[in-house]
Write a protein that holds these residues in place. Structure first.
Motif, mmCIF file in Angstrom:
data_model
loop_
_atom_site.group_PDB
_atom_site.id
_atom_site.type_symbol
_atom_site.label_atom_id
_atom_site.label_comp_id
_atom_site.label_asym_id
_atom_site.label_seq_id
_atom_site.Cartn_x
_atom_site.Cartn_y
_atom_site.Cartn_z
ATOM 1 N N ILE A 50 -5.309 13.525 -9.254
ATOM 2 C CA ILE A 50 -5.342 12.915 -10.582
ATOM 3 C C ILE A 50 -4.542 11.622 -10.605
ATOM 4 C CG2 ILE A 50 -4.699 13.291 -12.984
ATOM 5 C CD1 ILE A 50 -5.368 16.187 -12.604
ATOM 6 N N SER A 51 -3.319 11.655 -10.047
ATOM 7 C CA SER A 51 -2.486 10.462 -10.149
ATOM 8 C C SER A 51 -3.100 9.299 -9.366
ATOM 9 C CB SER A 51 -1.063 10.754 -9.686
ATOM 10 O OG SER A 51 -1.055 11.165 -8.349
ATOM 11 N N THR A 52 -3.704 9.572 -8.196
ATOM 12 C CA THR A 52 -4.263 8.439 -7.449
ATOM 13 C C THR A 52 -5.503 7.880 -8.137
ATOM 14 O OG1 THR A 52 -5.387 10.018 -5.981
ATOM 15 C CG2 THR A 52 -3.351 9.040 -5.172
ATOM 16 N N ILE A 53 -6.283 8.753 -8.791
ATOM 17 C CA ILE A 53 -7.439 8.236 -9.536
ATOM 18 C C ILE A 53 -6.957 7.312 -10.658
ATOM 19 C CG2 ILE A 53 -9.308 8.861 -11.113
ATOM 20 C CD1 ILE A 53 -9.753 11.362 -9.415
ATOM 21 N N ARG A 92 6.367 11.486 2.627
ATOM 22 C CA ARG A 92 6.176 10.712 3.857
ATOM 23 C C ARG A 92 4.690 10.546 4.169
ATOM 24 N NH1 ARG A 92 10.078 13.853 7.822
ATOM 25 N NH2 ARG A 92 9.755 12.249 9.379
ATOM 26 N N ALA A 93 3.911 11.614 3.969
ATOM 27 C CA ALA A 93 2.479 11.524 4.257
ATOM 28 C C ALA A 93 1.812 10.504 3.331
ATOM 29 C CB ALA A 93 1.809 12.888 4.100
ATOM 30 N N MET A 94 2.190 10.505 2.064
ATOM 31 C CA MET A 94 1.589 9.550 1.127
ATOM 32 C C MET A 94 1.998 8.123 1.487
ATOM 33 S SD MET A 94 -0.511 11.046 -0.843
ATOM 34 C CE MET A 94 -0.900 9.998 -2.238
ATOM 35 N N LEU A 95 3.257 7.939 1.921
ATOM 36 C CA LEU A 95 3.697 6.598 2.296
ATOM 37 C C LEU A 95 2.892 6.086 3.497
ATOM 38 C CD1 LEU A 95 7.604 6.829 1.972
ATOM 39 C CD2 LEU A 95 6.030 5.526 0.529
ATOM 40 N N ILE A 96 2.712 6.956 4.496
ATOM 41 C CA ILE A 96 1.995 6.524 5.696
ATOM 42 C C ILE A 96 0.530 6.269 5.375
ATOM 43 C CG2 ILE A 96 1.191 7.311 7.954
ATOM 44 C CD1 ILE A 96 3.944 8.658 8.252
ATOM 45 N N ALA A 108 2.399 8.214 -6.166
ATOM 46 C CA ALA A 108 1.685 9.488 -6.315
ATOM 47 C C ALA A 108 2.434 10.604 -5.608
ATOM 48 C CB ALA A 108 0.262 9.362 -5.762
ATOM 49 N N GLY A 109 3.015 10.286 -4.437
ATOM 50 C CA GLY A 109 3.774 11.292 -3.698
ATOM 51 C C GLY A 109 4.987 11.768 -4.488
ATOM 52 N N VAL A 110 5.729 10.820 -5.047
ATOM 53 C CA VAL A 110 6.931 11.179 -5.801
ATOM 54 C C VAL A 110 6.545 11.963 -7.058
ATOM 55 C CG1 VAL A 110 8.862 10.251 -7.115
ATOM 56 C CG2 VAL A 110 8.291 9.278 -4.890
ATOM 57 N N LEU A 111 5.479 11.543 -7.712
ATOM 58 C CA LEU A 111 5.027 12.264 -8.913
ATOM 59 C C LEU A 111 4.680 13.711 -8.577
ATOM 60 C CD1 LEU A 111 2.734 9.750 -10.838
ATOM 61 C CD2 LEU A 111 4.879 10.751 -11.622
ATOM 62 N N ARG A 112 4.049 13.902 -7.424
ATOM 63 C CA ARG A 112 3.657 15.252 -7.015
ATOM 64 C C ARG A 112 4.899 16.112 -6.774
ATOM 65 N NH1 ARG A 112 -0.103 17.967 -3.349
ATOM 66 N NH2 ARG A 112 0.841 20.002 -3.155
ATOM 67 N N VAL A 113 5.882 15.541 -6.070
ATOM 68 C CA VAL A 113 7.049 16.327 -5.695
ATOM 69 C C VAL A 113 7.970 16.554 -6.893
ATOM 70 C CG1 VAL A 113 9.101 16.368 -4.257
ATOM 71 C CG2 VAL A 113 6.939 15.575 -3.313
ATOM 72 N N GLY A 159 0.835 -1.212 0.000
ATOM 73 C CA GLY A 159 0.000 0.000 0.000
ATOM 74 C C GLY A 159 0.860 1.248 0.000
ATOM 75 N N ALA A 160 1.887 1.248 0.865
ATOM 76 C CA ALA A 160 2.756 2.424 0.970
ATOM 77 C C ALA A 160 3.497 2.666 -0.341
ATOM 78 C CB ALA A 160 3.746 2.240 2.112
ATOM 79 N N GLY A 161 4.029 1.592 -0.899
ATOM 80 C CA GLY A 161 4.800 1.742 -2.138
ATOM 81 C C GLY A 161 3.935 2.282 -3.265
ATOM 82 N N TYR A 162 2.711 1.747 -3.354
ATOM 83 C CA TYR A 162 1.852 2.157 -4.457
ATOM 84 C C TYR A 162 1.405 3.609 -4.293
ATOM 85 C CZ TYR A 162 -1.251 1.320 -8.380
ATOM 86 O OH TYR A 162 -1.843 1.354 -9.611
#
Lengths: 372, 421
Positions: free
Chosen positions: A138-141, A250-254, A125-130, A118-121
């Motif tokens: 958009i990326s999570t959808i 970090r927030a997206m990973l958690i 989206a977190g890395v794409l945003r940053v 779950g965290a990796g997936y």
């Protein structure tokens, strides 16, 4: 302080009353007595089998809401919980079926795999945003679509257990060491005797523990403080030395790690394998529960139970000849009403605190010598 | 009104941008042919050369400005307000703009040209009105004044006398920047080869009209914006390229220029605001945990020592008045015992009582050996507090003046570029 607590409880109560009122109007419109309908829903929900069912539905919803709330706390919208938990569930189910070790370790290993997936997936989206400035909404959808396809492909092409004569598509069954025992004894403490074939899923304790972890993480740790500070004012947090890019990842990973655990209660407590009938939509409903519970650990628990109640008791409406879609409408109205009611109440609270502060400023004498 | 920052949709053509909100229609369809005809006619009439079918994203800055002007003319405006129109232009484009402006006025259009660049005002205006602090100071004719006289009108002739008292400067070099250059997001140089040192026990003031590089200077020191070239030293140590947190840990405190967006978490309680920027250190943290008791104790200390009027440390910051918010911010930075304090507009938008309190705090900190870099647009504040005073203009430190002897005319001339140091 006490009046503030009272007011924050007032918001959801007003909202639910409003939603029920609106639902009554809808029911009257289709020629149904609303009192009777609600009465039969409540009667049905009070049966032991219903209590078990409501709680079992509430457990994954609660974890899903936590996953969403972690993101909400810093204005990140993780719409991808759906994809994250499905992908995590199918992979964890397969990995868990490959070995058998001492039961607590086996369960823990499966949970860790699910959280990591779950965290990796979600981290994508977190890395794409940053790195690329892609909105996480958009990326999570999009990642949800990919996850649904990926899950189906993994299941049918790689993880499927082929048994001659069995047409069901499913992963091999996890050995009993990987099962979470039921928590029926908890009901018996409260004098409820669950019927023979119904079991309260033991992961209810896991969900409670995750609620505590969520509370400590967000409200008691430095990380949680930076998370909330970034959510309130990204610019102020930046000036204070909080690196926003790192916080987003970090927030997206958690959030994703919580999301990975959403499917674990039904998987390890009931299905013991991933099948085509595995519950879906938990990720999307989690968003609604997080909104309903205002990201508060207790509020979301109540919200999850309310959702479980509405889902379960909608079944009786069918028998009474009432369209059960009415419940879906009520659910939507409740969430909308809570959001509006909370906004109104928080404005009242804000005005009161400002007035109180102004009074306090006047009450104090004229400025003394400023002393250091 | 033509804004300083362009209000254009990059992915539309010049014609579409100009007619936006006032489209000529034929039935339900926009009549772009008619629009193009009218725009071409306007452009010819006023000598504003532009291709109506070009995409706005393809245009130069000067051309975009012409689109903005056409947008206003297209709606039939007879009075144009140009807000700092030359700030974004290169010199040649400025000449073109002035030519267009003369063309427009000859055809009976009225132009209000807002600028702080005196040479431009003198070149292009028929009449000049000087505003200061929201009041009209004087109206003059460009033929009758010199740039110096204008500058004096802008700054005011009465400068306060410095009241810093005995010099307390030490020989500890706390903050030093050497030939620092910083680029903006669009690649323009916003801070140009600036060198500056601040010793313990002294207040160094930076005067200047806003938007001349003060913000990039502060952000470069705080590690919020990359330094393109040059060196930043804190307490003698090379701190170039350090992240903000490390710079704060090295003992640099900041009173940010914008209290509500940079200094405070408005809906959060005061104690969470006092933590901000120091929250990884005691008394605010114990390992990975937030130390609430410690934070509340420190907040009570700030409230008591800095006279913050509040019912208690639990109220949200937004409940306080601006002055009390600012005292809280000042107190939070002071009690963290920094070696360097960057104070950006520390008394902007607060009441007189709070202003006096903040000034007293800065003087007190100076006496106790703090190195203070004071960036402000308030000349009274700068002259009243600074030991040394620099003037910043277009990203460069153009002059160092003595706050005790400088005249308003001199200061104004440097600030507006009428005189180069």
């Amino acid at each position: 302080m006490r009046s503030r607590l009272l007011l924050s409880l007032l918001a959801p109560l007003v909202a639910i009353a409003f939603a029920l009122g609106l639902a009554a109007v809808v029911l009257l419109a289709v020629d149904v007595d609303p009192v009777e309908a609600v009465g039969s829903m409540l009667d049905f929900a009070a049966q032991p089998a219903s209590v078990v069912s409501i709680l079992n539905r509430a457990i994954p919803l609660y974890i899903s809401a936590i996953a969403v709330a972690v993101g909400f706390k810093m204005n990140l919208f993780n719409i991808g919980v759906e994809g994250q938990y499905l992908l995590a569930a199918v992979i964890a189910a397969w990995v868990g079926a490959q070995f058998s070790i001492w039961a607590p370790l086996h369960v823990l290993a499966i949970l860790l795999v699910a959280a990591a997936i779950g965290a990796g997936y979600s981290g994508i989206a977190g890395v794409l945003r940053v790195r690329r400035g892609v909105s996480e909404v958009i990326s999570t959808i999009m990642l949800n679509f990919i996850a649904v396809g990926l899950t189906a492909w993994l299941l049918s092409e790689h993880f499927r257990e082929r048994i001659p004569g069995d047409l069901n598509i499913k992963t091999p069954e996890i050995p009993a060491t990987g099962w979470i025992p039921n928590a029926n004894w908890l009901l018996e403490i409260f004098g409820l005797r669950p019927p023979n074939n119904s079991e309260l899923q033991g992961f209810i304790f896991g969900a409670a523990l995750l609620g505590v972890i969520y509370y400590l993480l967000v409200w008691r740790t430095r990380f949680g403080y930076e998370l909330r500070a970034s959510g309130i004012s990204a610019s102020a947090a930046r000036v204070a030395g909080v690196e926003s890019g790192r916080m987003i990842v970090r927030a997206m990973l958690i959030s994703g790690a919580f999301a990975g655990l959403v499917g674990m209660s039904p998987l390890l407590g009931f299905f013991h394998q991933y099948t085509g009938t595995f519950p879906v939509q938990l990720g999307f409903n989690g968003i609604a529960v997080a909104l309903l519970g205002r990201n508060h650990p207790v509020g979301m628990a109540l919200g999850a139970v309310l959702f479980g109640f509405l889902e379960r008791s909608s079944q009786i409406l069918d028998l009474e000849g009432i369209p059960k879609e009415i419940v879906t409408i009520i659910t939507g109205v409740i969430v909308l009403a809570v959001v509006v009611a909370y906004e109104v109440v928080s404005r009242v609270v804000q005005r009161r605190t400002i007035q109180a502060a102004a009074r306090a400023a006047e009450a104090r004498p004229v400025p003394q010598e400023a002393a250091v | 009104m033509v804004h300083q920052h362009f209000m254009l949709a990059d992915n539309l053509t010049v014609t579409e941008n100009i007619v936006l909100g006032a489209e000529p229609t034929r039935g339900m369809v926009i009549d772009l042919g008619e629009a193009r005809r009218r725009i071409t006619q306007l452009a010819d009439q006023y000598g504003l050369d532009i291709d109506p079918d070009e995409l706005v994203e393809e245009l130069t800055v000067g051309e975009r400005q012409r689109v903005e002007i056409l947008k206003v003319l297209y709606r039939g405006a007879r009075i144009l307000i140009l807000d700092e129109p030359t700030a974004v232009l290169v010199p040649q484009e400025v000449e073109e703009l002035f030519a267009s402006m003369r063309e427009l006025t000859q055809r009976g259009v009225t132009i209000i040209f807002i600028s702080h660049k005196l040479d431009e005002v003198l070149e292009v205006a028929d009449r000049i009105t000087v505003l200061r602090g929201g009041r009209t100071v004087d109206t003059v004719l460009p033929g009758e004044v010199t740039a110096r006289q204008l500058a004096e009108l802008m700054v005011g002739s009465e400068l306060p006398t410095p009241e810093v008292g005995e010099p307390t400067v030490t020989d500890r070099l706390e903050l030093q920047i050497e030939s620092v250059t910083v680029h903006g997001p669009d690649g323009r140089v916003v801070l140009d080869d600036v060198s500056l040192s601040v010793y313990g026990g002294e207040v160094v003031g930076i005067a200047g009209v806003e938007g001349n590089g003060q913000t990039p200077l502060i952000e470069a020191i705080m590690g919020l914006r990359p330094i393109s070239s040059g060196v930043l030293r804190i307490g003698g140590e090379d701190a170039t390229g350090w992240p903000t947190r490390r710079i704060r840990d090295a003992g640099v405190g900041l009173i940010p220029e914008d209290r509500t967006t940079q200094a405070l978490l408005l809906p959060a309680p005061l104690w969470e605001n006092v933590m901000l920027g120091h929250h990884w250190n005691p008394p605010f943290a114990k390992g990975m945990w937030v130390d609430r008791e410690g934070a509340v104790r420190r907040t009570e200390e700030v409230i008591a020592s800095f006279d913050v009027r509040t019912p208690g440390p639990d109220v949200p910051a937004l409940a306080l008045s601006g002055g009390n918010q600012q005292k809280l911010v000042v107190g939070r930075e002071m009690l963290a015992q920094p070696r360097v304090l960057i104070a950006a507009h520390p008394t902007r938008g607060i009441d007189v009582g709070a202003q006096a309190a903040v000034w007293d705090q800065i003087r007190e900190a100076r006496r106790s050996g703090l190195a203070v870099l004071l960036v402000s647009a308030d000349l009274e504040e700068l002259i009243g507090l600074s030991d040394r005073l620099f003037v910043i203009y277009r990203g460069r430190l153009v002059a160092e003046v003595d706050p005790a002897t400088v005249t308003a005319e001199e200061l104004g001339s440097y600030m507006t570029g009428a005189k180069v140091g």
